[in-house]
Design an enzyme around this catalytic site. Structure first.
Site, PDB file in Angstrom:
ATOM      1  N   HIS A   1      -5.246 -11.633   2.012  1.00 17.36           N
ATOM      2  CA  HIS A   1      -4.104 -11.087   2.726  1.00 17.36           C
ATOM      3  C   HIS A   1      -4.154 -11.318   4.220  1.00 17.36           C
ATOM      4  O   HIS A   1      -3.138 -11.572   4.852  1.00 17.36           O
ATOM      5  CB  HIS A   1      -4.051  -9.586   2.439  1.00 17.36           C
ATOM      6  CG  HIS A   1      -2.869  -8.894   3.021  1.00 17.36           C
ATOM      7  ND1 HIS A   1      -1.582  -9.300   2.755  1.00 17.36           N
ATOM      8  CD2 HIS A   1      -2.756  -7.822   3.847  1.00 17.36           C
ATOM      9  CE1 HIS A   1      -0.734  -8.494   3.395  1.00 17.36           C
ATOM     10  NE2 HIS A   1      -1.427  -7.607   4.074  1.00 17.36           N
TER      11      HIS A   1
ATOM     12  N   GLU B   1       0.830  -1.190   0.000  1.00 14.57           N
ATOM     13  CA  GLU B   1       0.000   0.000   0.000  1.00 14.57           C
ATOM     14  C   GLU B   1       0.875   1.255   0.000  1.00 14.57           C
ATOM     15  O   GLU B   1       0.429   2.340  -0.368  1.00 14.57           O
ATOM     16  CB  GLU B   1      -0.849  -0.044   1.281  1.00 14.57           C
ATOM     17  CG  GLU B   1      -2.044   0.846   1.300  1.00 14.57           C
ATOM     18  CD  GLU B   1      -3.002   0.460   2.426  1.00 14.57           C
ATOM     19  OE1 GLU B   1      -3.202  -0.744   2.662  1.00 14.57           O
ATOM     20  OE2 GLU B   1      -3.530   1.361   3.078  1.00 14.57           O
TER      21      GLU B   1
END
Lengths: 256, 614, 261
Positions: free
Chosen positions: B372, B250
């Site tokens: 995830h 991210e």
């Protein structure tokens, strides 16, 4: 953005070491179908799923971050998860052998406890007192040098390739290996550390055994400049402590 | 069989396990740490972005209250408020403690720990080391554990928790290298075994993530909660096929990267949910200004919480606006200089270069959702991390409650440290209060030995094929968007797999035999997969990591309940139980529960709303 | 599934790993042989204004082009190069790059990675004589002085003798060669690992010493190509001497432009 599928054969021969000890083991050939983009580890999974379900392979993240799947591919120490088929000649068998420096457990898996034992011999980080305002200040330029060493994923490929222990079993006692010179360098160059490990590096960890032939640097999957940035600077620090006649003379004259 | 005795045994050597072991040892307990892989290889090393902690080095406006608010809102208020509070309050100390042990985070110009932006966090809050923060954390804890002389059992898979009259007495497992059984007697056990990602085909998780801790705890009598909440990280690699699922941090978006569809449109602007509308930029210009000036601009929708972004990508791809290989484009090349990209995101650069022949300083990355993280897991006491089984503690991903229905990026590493420490502390205190470990029943040992040996003694179902089929079920039927019919079908197929599993066979001997090891891991995977599929069928609403195509709205009623799974007579039994209620002062910080509004992106209606866009 | 036992193979490498050590073996051997004869020749090392780097600084009374001195009197009648050869020789012999190169190409310890060592016993640089490699830093200081002397030689190489007995500025191929040579030597000498250590590498707290850190960064950048400059400067020293020698023997003619000559 879109890459054309890699050209090349749809099948390869994997010549994989099998066995529980080096004397009785042997290479075995497996013919397997391959897809574009595959890495060695993918092909070995296919070998497991099709012809050798008990083929011992150590792996974990399969993304080049954990350093578990170290082996020797066509004679070169590599991470199997980061070795793409497209980087190898596929018209000949691909040889996959276990790391030569460590005792064999089975097939491609070796017993790397040598490294964990060496790790115990390195004195830990011992920080200086905090700043007056209760913080610890370090600056990017001094942190960056050490961060390179902290990139180490402990794949132990440098330990595997180092001829000091690869070719001379008897040196294992007196030599810590490149991985731990990197660790020593990280601690020695830490801007806040107060421990002194220079005598230890020379006497106990065998820094002098290294003849800087740089194979550790060549195989490092993290591109750590092990020899130039860790080992040689440590050697220079050892020289200052033990071998530099100018330093020696200065200390005699100034009485310290 | 090795027979060892400790005060505290920690199962799992990721961030939570190591931190727990360090604390237990520091409390004077005889401590062992057991790990399925080599020491220092745990899945934590793959964490890239950073550790969320309101250190206030970059933004003075930050505080534990803001962090707490972000966490609760990110979890759509299903979090255990007390865990979220403890987490926000204690994570700065845990980060600074790592520095005491030798960690080296990136620095601000005046020498303090630099913090970076991440999805769902109001301020730049993540202490980080480039894009390899997890590695820094693991190595720091590992060195600390070595310094303290904690016993480590590597490549050891625990298969069974042993209890004596309902309290912990020890655990049983096997050593991969020899295949021999090992018995660990203990007064307290800390489970820190991580998640369950290997039940899915496209996942960022490593091979260890087979849900062992959850399955063993369940069978030992502990509660599992929130099992329907599974996080799909929006950005995993999608091409080539062999690397599908590998995480793209991210941090790429935190450092300026943006998501585009195949037409180059920044589609995230179409998917801003009402719940976050006030704090999210609605023009590209404002979003771009926000990176440099956070006070006067609202955050880019590229950094909405992960569940929102994953759903948006899913919708774009389904609407035919995806990239060549079924993902979307993540573009930082056109927005930041090559030097900046290489220095901020070195491992991403390396990863794409090596595995996909893509130079991310020149080309966009192709990304798509990848499984995830598991928000659900073992129910624990928020202060002590104790499970409902006396002497059994849990911390990290295996425990539930902290993240509610969706975890914010960066909150995992801090979770591991904060609750790892608390688990270790209270496990040691529990152990110190016991005179001796409970008695181990030889019948339990013998039964486990028989179960372990069974696959080797028959030529039956192939474990690799079974695993493949299990992943297909979970990937296809228990994915980002779920429906009743698919979930029921999943439960039925999992039942079939369970029957096939009873005949699983492995060739070869016990010594480092991955076929046999997988056969044993499959037992846990089947158990947790069933818990996920059935919990997901029960929760008839959409919230965070759980999106129901047939119930696209969030439902305030469901917002006050946890789904609880328990083991009854060899079966999983589900109930719902009320959520712990937040005290009013904290509730005021968080703000109100969103009204019964549709989760974004279940149906793609958004693009049409954007000025006659198409 | 065919099987084979093959761990007895020396190495499993398939590539031409022997090329690099073989190349270095030939290069170093050639240089040693050439420099030995050039160094003892005691002739053809000076063609005004070019002085062979093997003979600089020239400090004996019998020198054709005295750099300074004479420090050594007329009793010496052998080649002047013998007095100074030890300085660059010891610098290069103990240099970290050269150590790698000759340990690989001459000692075969190891010849290439994963190729087994030629000898069964190995003690590295822990004992005599190789423990003496640790004096490398002492050889660096003279090497630096040498760079400055050769720089002066290079400057002088632009001033050509005139018919009137004076000197006039000009540019010859020899002047360029000598300049390139001293630049390469400087890049090699100032990219030295000890130099990097001395000017900053020994410090842990860079932010307290910003100038040292700037120097360290600069030297680090040079040090990345230390091996390349080690080889290039070796070749350039040899070629410069060869050039002067061939000029002196009249085999070639120095192309040059002299201004106002």
């Amino acid at each position: 953005m879109t890459k054309a599928p890699e050209a090349g054969p749809r099948e390869v021969t994997m010549r994989v070491w099998r066995g529980e000890d080096r004397a009785s083991g042997a290479f075995a050939d497996h013919r397997v179908a391959v897809d574009p983009g595959m890495v060695i580890l993918d092909v070995l999974f296919r070998v497991q799923a099709t012809s050798a379900p008990d083929l011992a392979v150590r792996w974990n993240c399969k993304a080049g971050k954990c350093g578990s799947c170290s082996a020797e591919v066509n004679g070169r120490p590599r991470l199997m998860c980061m070795t793409r088929l497209s980087s190898l000649p596929l018209d000949q068998p691909i040889t996959v052998a276990p790391m030569a420096t460590f005792p064999l457990v089975r097939d491609l898996v070796t017993d790397v406890s040598f490294n964990y034992e060496k790790a115990k011999t390195i004195p830990a980080f011992r920080p200086a007192p905090k700043d007056a305002d209760g913080t610890r200040r370090m600056y990017q330029e001094e942190v960056e040098r050490v961060q390179e060493f902290h990139k180490c994923i402990e794949c132990f490929l440098c330990q595997d390739v180092c001829h000091v222990i690869r070719d001379h079993e008897e040196n294992k006692e007196a030599f810590a290996g490149p991985r731990f010179f990197v660790r020593l360098a990280a601690l020695e160059m830490h801007p806040l550390d107060t421990n002194d490990r220079i005598e230890l590096a020379r006497a106990k960890h065998g820094l002098g055994y290294c003849n800087i032939t740089k194979c550790c640097t060549e195989v490092c999957p993290e591109d750590i400049h092990i020899t130039d940035n860790a080992i040689i600077p440590l050697k220079e620090r050892v020289v200052t402590e033990f071998y530099d006649p100018l330093v020696w003379a200065k200390r005699r004259l100034l009485g310290r | 069989m090795d027979d060892l005795e400790y005060d505290v045994v920690v199962i799992g050597a990721g961030g939570a396990g190591m931190r727990a072991a360090i604390e237990a040892k520091a409390q004077g307990a005889r401590t062992a740490i057991v790990c399925k892989s080599l020491f220092g290889k745990a899945h934590t090393v793959m964490a890239e972005g950073g550790i969320a902690a309101a250190l206030r080095n970059v933004w003075k406006e930050d505080s534990w209250q803001v962090h707490f608010r972000d966490t609760m809102r990110g979890g759509k208020l299903l979090n255990h408020w007390r865990m979220a509070q403890i987490h926000a309050q204690e994570s700065p100390d845990r980060v600074l403690e790592l520095e005491e042990w030798g960690a080296m985070f990136d620095r601000t110009p005046d020498g303090l720990i630099l913090q970076r932006d991440f999805g769902g966090h109001r301020y730049a809050r993540l202490a980080h080391v480039g894009d390899r923060t997890g590695l820094e954390m693991i190595r720091t804890l590992q060195d600390r554990a070595v310094e303290l002389g904690i016993d480590v059992l590597m490549e050891c898979t625990i298969q069974k928790l042993l209890t004596d009259d309902g309290r912990v007495a020890g655990c049983l497992g096997y050593l991969r290298q020899s295949g021999e059984m090992v018995l660990l007697r203990a007064k307290a056990i800390v489970l820190a075994t991580g998640g369950i990602g290997k039940c899915w085909r496209v996942t960022s998780n490593s091979w260890e993530y087979t849900g062992d801790g959850m399955a063993m705890a369940l069978e030992a009598g502990a509660d599992l909660i929130d099992m329907e909440f599974v996080q799909f990280h929006p950005t995993g690699m999608v091409w080539p096929p062999s690397v599908r699922g590998i995480l793209v941090t991210e941090g790429v978006r935190g450092d300026g990267g943006t998501l585009r569809n195949k037409d180059g449109e920044r589609f995230m602007f179409w998917y801003i949910p009402d719940f976050f509308r006030e704090e999210t930029a609605d023009t590209e210009a404002e979003a771009d200004r926000w990176y440099d000036n956070k006070k006067d601009n609202r955050r880019t929708p590229d950094l909405l919480p992960r569940d929102e972004v994953a759903r948006a990508i899913n919708t774009e791809v389904k609407a035919g606006r995806g990239s060549a290989h079924g993902g979307v484009l993540l573009d930082i090349a056109s927005r930041r200089s090559p030097e900046y990209i290489r220095s901020r995101l070195p491992s991403m650069y390396h990863q794409f270069k090596e595995l996909a022949d893509i130079d991310i300083t020149k080309e966009p990355m192709e990304v798509g959702p990848t499984l995830h993280y598991m928000m659900g897991g073992i129910r624990v006491d928020p202060d002590t991390q104790a499970t409902t089984v006396p002497g059994l503690f849990a911390a990290g991903e295996v425990a539930a409650g902290m993240h509610g229905s969706n975890r914010l990026g960066g909150n995992s590493l801090s979770d591991l440290l904060v609750f790892g420490r608390r688990a270790g502390l209270h496990a040691a205190q529990h152990a110190n209060a016991q005179r001796a470990p409970g008695a181990v029943d030889p019948a339990d040992v013998a039964a486990t030995e028989r179960r372990l040996a069974a696959p080797l003694e028959r030529a039956g179902e192939d474990p690799y094929a079974l695993h493949h089929d299990l992943q297909a079920v979970m990937q296809d039927l228990v994915g980002i968007i779920r429906t009743r019919t698919e979930l029921d079908e999943a439960a039925r197929q999992l039942g079939d797999l369970r029957r096939r599993y009873d005949r699983v066979g492995a060739k070869g001997g016990r010594r480092y035999n991955p076929g046999w090891n997988l056969a044993l891991d499959l037992a846990s995977m089947l158990t947790v997969a069933e818990a996920v599929a059935r919990s997901a069928a029960l929760r008839e609403e959409s919230r965070g990591g759980h999106t129901r195509g047939d119930f696209p709205n969030s439902d305030p009623e469901w917002g006050r309940k946890n789904v609880v799974a328990r083991w009854r007579d060899g079966r999983i039994e589900l109930t719902t139980e009320p959520l712990a209620q937040m005290p009013p002062d904290l509730a005021a910080i968080v703000g109100s529960e969103p009204k019964a509004t549709e989760q974004t992106a279940v149906e793609s209606t958004a693009p049409a709303g954007l000025g006659g866009h198409r | 599934m065919a099987t084979m036992t093959a761990l007895r193979q020396r190495t499993l490498r398939r590539d031409a790993w022997w090329i690099e050590p073989a190349f270095l073996f030939v290069l170093f051997s050639a240089f040693v042989v050439y420099s030995f004869f050039a160094g003892i020749a005691n002739a053809n090392y000076f063609v005004d204004p070019y002085l062979s780097p093997f003979y600089s600084p020239c400090i004996t009374a019998n020198c054709a082009h005295l750099t300074f001195g004479p420090i050594v009197g007329t009793w010496w009648n052998l080649a002047p190069a013998i007095w100074i050869v030890g300085f660059p020789l010891s610098f290069r012999l103990t240099c970290y790059y050269y150590r790698k190169a000759y340990y690989r190409s001459f000692f075969q310890a190891p010849a290439a990675c994963t190729v087994p060592d030629a000898r069964s016993k190995y003690g590295g640089e822990t004992a005599f004589p190789l423990v003496w490699q640790n004096i490398h830093r002492l050889t660096w200081y003279p090497a630096v002085i040498l760079v400055f002397i050769l720089a002066l030689d290079a400057v002088q190489a632009f001033w050509f003798p005139t018919a009137s007995g004076g000197h006039a500025f000009g540019i010859g191929l020899g002047s360029l060669l000598m300049t390139v040579n001293v630049v390469l030597l400087a890049l090699y000498t100032f990219g030295c690992h000890f130099c990097r250590y001395l000017f900053g590498g020994r410090l842990d707290r860079f932010h307290l010493r910003p100038i040292a850190f700037r120097l360290y960064s600069l030297i680090s950048a040079l040090n990345l190509s230390h091996g390349r400059y080690a080889i290039l400067s070796l070749v350039s020293v040899g070629l410069t001497d060869l050039y002067v020698r061939l000029l002196s023997l009249g085999v070639i003619v120095d192309p040059r432009i002299v201004f106002g000559g």
